[in-house]
Every structure is written in structure tokens, then in C-alpha cells.
Design a protein around this motif. Structure first.
Motif, PDB file in Angstrom:
ATOM      1  N   PHE A   1     -32.953  27.662  32.324  1.00 35.45           N
ATOM      2  CA  PHE A   1     -34.138  27.538  33.168  1.00 35.45           C
ATOM      3  C   PHE A   1     -35.265  28.369  32.570  1.00 35.45           C
ATOM      4  N   TYR A   2     -36.443  28.227  33.133  1.00 38.79           N
ATOM      5  CA  TYR A   2     -37.634  28.940  32.668  1.00 38.79           C
ATOM      6  C   TYR A   2     -38.228  29.688  33.861  1.00 38.79           C
ATOM      7  N   VAL A   3     -38.845  30.823  33.594  1.00 36.47           N
ATOM      8  CA  VAL A   3     -39.457  31.589  34.677  1.00 36.47           C
ATOM      9  C   VAL A   3     -40.695  32.317  34.161  1.00 36.47           C
ATOM     10  N   ASP A   4     -41.763  32.271  34.964  1.00 41.85           N
ATOM     11  CA  ASP A   4     -42.950  33.076  34.700  1.00 41.85           C
ATOM     12  C   ASP A   4     -43.450  33.600  36.039  1.00 41.85           C
ATOM     13  N   ASP A   5     -44.656  34.153  36.077  1.00 40.80           N
ATOM     14  CA  ASP A   5     -45.123  34.766  37.315  1.00 40.80           C
ATOM     15  C   ASP A   5     -45.430  33.750  38.405  1.00 40.80           C
ATOM     16  N   SER A   6     -45.359  32.447  38.080  1.00 41.79           N
ATOM     17  CA  SER A   6     -45.584  31.414  39.097  1.00 41.79           C
ATOM     18  C   SER A   6     -44.282  30.932  39.723  1.00 41.79           C
ATOM     19  N   GLY A   7     -43.146  31.263  39.098  1.00 39.18           N
ATOM     20  CA  GLY A   7     -41.869  30.848  39.658  1.00 39.18           C
ATOM     21  C   GLY A   7     -40.919  30.289  38.615  1.00 39.18           C
ATOM     22  N   PHE A   8     -39.967  29.464  39.074  1.00 36.72           N
ATOM     23  CA  PHE A   8     -38.887  28.964  38.237  1.00 36.72           C
ATOM     24  C   PHE A   8     -39.057  27.477  37.926  1.00 36.72           C
ATOM     25  N   TYR A   9     -38.534  27.082  36.764  1.00 39.19           N
ATOM     26  CA  TYR A   9     -38.578  25.693  36.328  1.00 39.19           C
ATOM     27  C   TYR A   9     -37.233  25.338  35.688  1.00 39.19           C
ATOM     28  N   ASN A  10     -36.642  24.220  36.089  1.00 38.14           N
ATOM     29  CA  ASN A  10     -35.474  23.743  35.370  1.00 38.14           C
ATOM     30  C   ASN A  10     -35.950  22.882  34.200  1.00 38.14           C
ATOM     31  N   SER A  11     -35.008  22.336  33.431  1.00 40.68           N
ATOM     32  CA  SER A  11     -35.390  21.578  32.235  1.00 40.68           C
ATOM     33  C   SER A  11     -36.251  20.368  32.581  1.00 40.68           C
ATOM     34  N   LYS A  12     -35.994  19.741  33.729  1.00 39.73           N
ATOM     35  CA  LYS A  12     -36.741  18.549  34.125  1.00 39.73           C
ATOM     36  C   LYS A  12     -38.177  18.891  34.510  1.00 39.73           C
ATOM     37  N   THR A  13     -38.363  19.894  35.363  1.00 37.76           N
ATOM     38  CA  THR A  13     -39.722  20.240  35.805  1.00 37.76           C
ATOM     39  C   THR A  13     -40.523  20.902  34.692  1.00 37.76           C
ATOM     40  N   PHE A  14     -39.822  21.502  33.706  1.00 34.02           N
ATOM     41  CA  PHE A  14     -40.534  22.165  32.612  1.00 34.02           C
ATOM     42  C   PHE A  14     -41.182  21.148  31.666  1.00 34.02           C
ATOM     43  N   LYS A  15     -40.706  19.911  31.668  1.00 36.39           N
ATOM     44  CA  LYS A  15     -41.315  18.890  30.820  1.00 36.39           C
ATOM     45  C   LYS A  15     -42.778  18.678  31.180  1.00 36.39           C
ATOM     46  N   HIS A  16     -43.126  18.930  32.428  1.00 39.10           N
ATOM     47  CA  HIS A  16     -44.519  18.833  32.885  1.00 39.10           C
ATOM     48  C   HIS A  16     -44.947  20.215  33.392  1.00 39.10           C
ATOM     49  N   TYR A  17     -44.717  21.208  32.541  1.00 31.09           N
ATOM     50  CA  TYR A  17     -44.900  22.614  32.922  1.00 31.09           C
ATOM     51  C   TYR A  17     -46.300  22.902  33.446  1.00 31.09           C
ATOM     52  N   HIS A  18     -47.348  22.519  32.717  1.00 33.34           N
ATOM     53  CA  HIS A  18     -48.715  22.882  33.103  1.00 33.34           C
ATOM     54  C   HIS A  18     -49.102  22.240  34.434  1.00 33.34           C
ATOM     55  N   ARG A  19     -48.696  20.998  34.641  1.00 36.84           N
ATOM     56  CA  ARG A  19     -49.001  20.330  35.904  1.00 36.84           C
ATOM     57  C   ARG A  19     -48.251  20.981  37.057  1.00 36.84           C
ATOM     58  N   ASN A  20     -46.969  21.274  36.837  1.00 36.67           N
ATOM     59  CA  ASN A  20     -46.169  21.879  37.899  1.00 36.67           C
ATOM     60  C   ASN A  20     -46.563  23.325  38.162  1.00 36.67           C
ATOM     61  N   ARG A  21     -46.995  24.025  37.130  1.00 39.10           N
ATOM     62  CA  ARG A  21     -47.484  25.389  37.335  1.00 39.10           C
ATOM     63  C   ARG A  21     -48.738  25.374  38.202  1.00 39.10           C
ATOM     64  N   LEU A  22     -49.641  24.409  37.935  1.00 39.90           N
ATOM     65  CA  LEU A  22     -50.863  24.285  38.736  1.00 39.90           C
ATOM     66  C   LEU A  22     -50.517  24.026  40.200  1.00 39.90           C
ATOM     67  N   LYS A  23     -49.530  23.172  40.452  1.00 44.28           N
ATOM     68  CA  LYS A  23     -49.094  22.911  41.824  1.00 44.28           C
ATOM     69  C   LYS A  23     -48.614  24.189  42.495  1.00 44.28           C
ATOM     70  N   LYS A  24     -47.800  24.967  41.760  1.00 51.02           N
ATOM     71  CA  LYS A  24     -47.290  26.225  42.310  1.00 51.02           C
ATOM     72  C   LYS A  24     -48.426  27.194  42.613  1.00 51.02           C
ATOM     73  N   GLU A  25     -49.416  27.258  41.742  1.00 52.12           N
ATOM     74  CA  GLU A  25     -50.545  28.165  41.946  1.00 52.12           C
ATOM     75  C   GLU A  25     -51.373  27.743  43.164  1.00 52.12           C
ATOM     76  N   ILE A  26     -51.539  26.421  43.361  1.00 48.73           N
ATOM     77  CA  ILE A  26     -52.277  25.935  44.531  1.00 48.73           C
ATOM     78  C   ILE A  26     -51.529  26.288  45.813  1.00 48.73           C
ATOM     79  N   ILE A  27     -50.202  26.107  45.784  1.00 48.10           N
ATOM     80  CA  ILE A  27     -49.373  26.472  46.943  1.00 48.10           C
ATOM     81  C   ILE A  27     -49.470  27.970  47.208  1.00 48.10           C
TER      82      ILE A  27
END
Length: 241
Positions: A193-219
Motif C-alpha cells: 500500500f501507499y501512504v502520505d499525509d492525505s491518507g492511504f492508497y492500495n494498488s488500485k486507487t494509487f493508479k489514479h493517485y493525483h485524482r484520488n489525493r485531490l478527493k481526499k483533500e476536498i473531503i
């Protein structure tokens, strides 16, 4: 418990940390590492083969060192290194890390983003009952708050710099943020898995890391605004009461 070159001793007081399942999963993937959990309550979950637990009443690390010296000295002596650690850290490749340290005749007090690890190499000079009085080599080990970590089968690597980390402090990484200690959508904690200050990502969600990170930041922004408005309303209600 099988015997390896390193024993990691983890004190846990009163309650399990919220990230305990992730903590245990990560430790179970470590090679050449045995773990002894010392708690003042019963840990009523099944533990991996390389992790065992004991229950004692303790107030501080000094009492834990006394217990190890009196009750567990023969057990500790089976290892080349023993480390008194913290359950607030996520561990990775401790075996590789300690072997990079210079040879020493005193314990090393390692400070990791305000958490402490006491690292001791077993030899005739490092008796457990003398550790508290021994001269210590103080080292500071800081992780960068903006790092993206790649956790792969027990390894922790800075994704961009390709630097291996023996531990990261999740509380420091998520400071001032409403981030869970692992993704609530995970039915099972993955080995990778992957982790940064925005949270955790599995291999599937990390494929669209920048988009999913933006979602986490908005939340995160929405959650912070909600908390701020709630505190403002509560404060105003108290003023008018």
C-alpha cells in the motif's frame, strides 16, 4: 515464537492504538524480527507467529527494563539486538537498519519525530540492569511530512527518493488532519500500500493517485470546515446562554 537476530519490545498501556491491525500486519511481514508486546491488559486477538505478548503492571520504561532483566534475561540474550520501541511507529526492515549502525558499547537512544527507541547490542558490557545508567548515543531521525511512502511486504520506501525507512510515525504524518490510520474500505489490509499525509492508497486507487489525493483533500477541507462551524456555533450558544 521463532528466534531471530532482533527482538523488538513494544510497551502498550491501557488500550490498543487505533492503527493496531495495521501495526501488527506490518510487523508480521518483517524478516529476522521477533516482537514481544508488553501490556497491562489482555490482548485478546490472535497474533502472528513472530509476535508474542505478556501482561505486567508497569508505569514507565524503567520498570519494563527491570522486568526484562529479572524475568526475561535468558530470552533477550538469544538476540544480537533488542529494541525498546513504541506502538506509535510503523516499522519496516529493522534488521537492515541496525546493521548499518556503527559498533557501540552503549545503548543508542533514537528519537523519531518525538517518539523514542532504545537500541542495544547484546554483549558482555550491555547488561539490562545497567542500561538506564549507561552512556547513550543520541540520534535524531525525522521523516519529511510531505513524503509519499511505498509499503511493500514489510519494506517502507520513500516513493520519490527511493530511500528505505526503518520506521515512520503516523501521528506525525497525519498531524492536524482527520485521517484514519488505514483505509476503512479495505476488507483486508494488503501487503502493498501507499501512504502520505492525505491518507492511504492500495494498488488500485494509487493508479489514479493525483485524482484520488485531490478527493481526499476536498473531503479533509470539508471536514475541517464542519468542525470549525460546529465549534463556532457551540461557542456562540455558550455566550447567549
Amino acid at each position: 515464537m521463532h528466534y531471530s537476530s532482533i527482538c523488538l519490545i513494544i510497551p502498550i498501556s491501557d488500550t490498543l492504538p487505533v492503527h493496531f491491525p495495521l501495526f501488527i500486519k506490518q510487523l508480521s511481514l518483517q524478516k529476522n524480527l521477533d516482537v514481544l508486546l508488553i501490556s497491562n491488559f489482555n490482548i485478546s486477538i490472535q497474533l502472528p507467529q513472530n509476535i508474542s505478548s505478556v501482561i505486567i503492571d508497569f508505569k514507565n520504561n524503567k520498570e519494563i527494563l527491570h522486568y526484562l532483566s529479572e524475568q526475561k534475561s535468558s530470552f533477550i540474550e538469544k538476540y544480537t539486538y533488542w529494541i525498546l520501541g513504541s506502538c506509535n511507529l510503523l516499522y519496516g526492515q529493522l534488521n537492515y537498519f541496525v546493521r548499518q549502525l556503527p559498533k557501540y558499547n552503549s545503548s543508542i537512544l533514537l528519537k523519531v519525530n518525538k517518539e523514542e527507541l532504545l537500541i542495544t547490542q547484546n554483549n558482555h558490557k550491555n547488561r539490562l540492569d545497567k542500561i538506564q545508567k549507561s552512556t547513550r548515543i543520541n540520534l535524531i531521525f525525522e521523516t519529511e511530512a510531505k513524503s509519499l511512502f511505498y509499503c511493500n511486504n514489510g519494506k517502507i520506501v520513500d516513493y520519490h527518493k527511493r530511500i528505505r525507512y526503518p520506521f515512520i510515525n503516523l501521528e506525525s504524518l497525519f498531524k492536524f488532519k482527520n485521517v484514519r490510520y488505514y483505509d476503512s474500505s479495505w476488507k483486508k489490509i494488503p501487503n502493498t500500500f501507499y501512504v502520505d499525509d492525505s491518507g492511504f492508497y492500495n494498488s488500485k486507487t494509487f493508479k489514479h493517485y493525483h485524482r484520488n489525493r485531490l478527493k481526499k483533500e476536498i473531503i479533509e477541507i470539508g471536514s475541517s470546515c464542519k468542525q470549525f462551524l460546529s465549534s463556532m456555533i457551540t461557542s456562540n450558544n455558550k455566550e447567549y446562554a
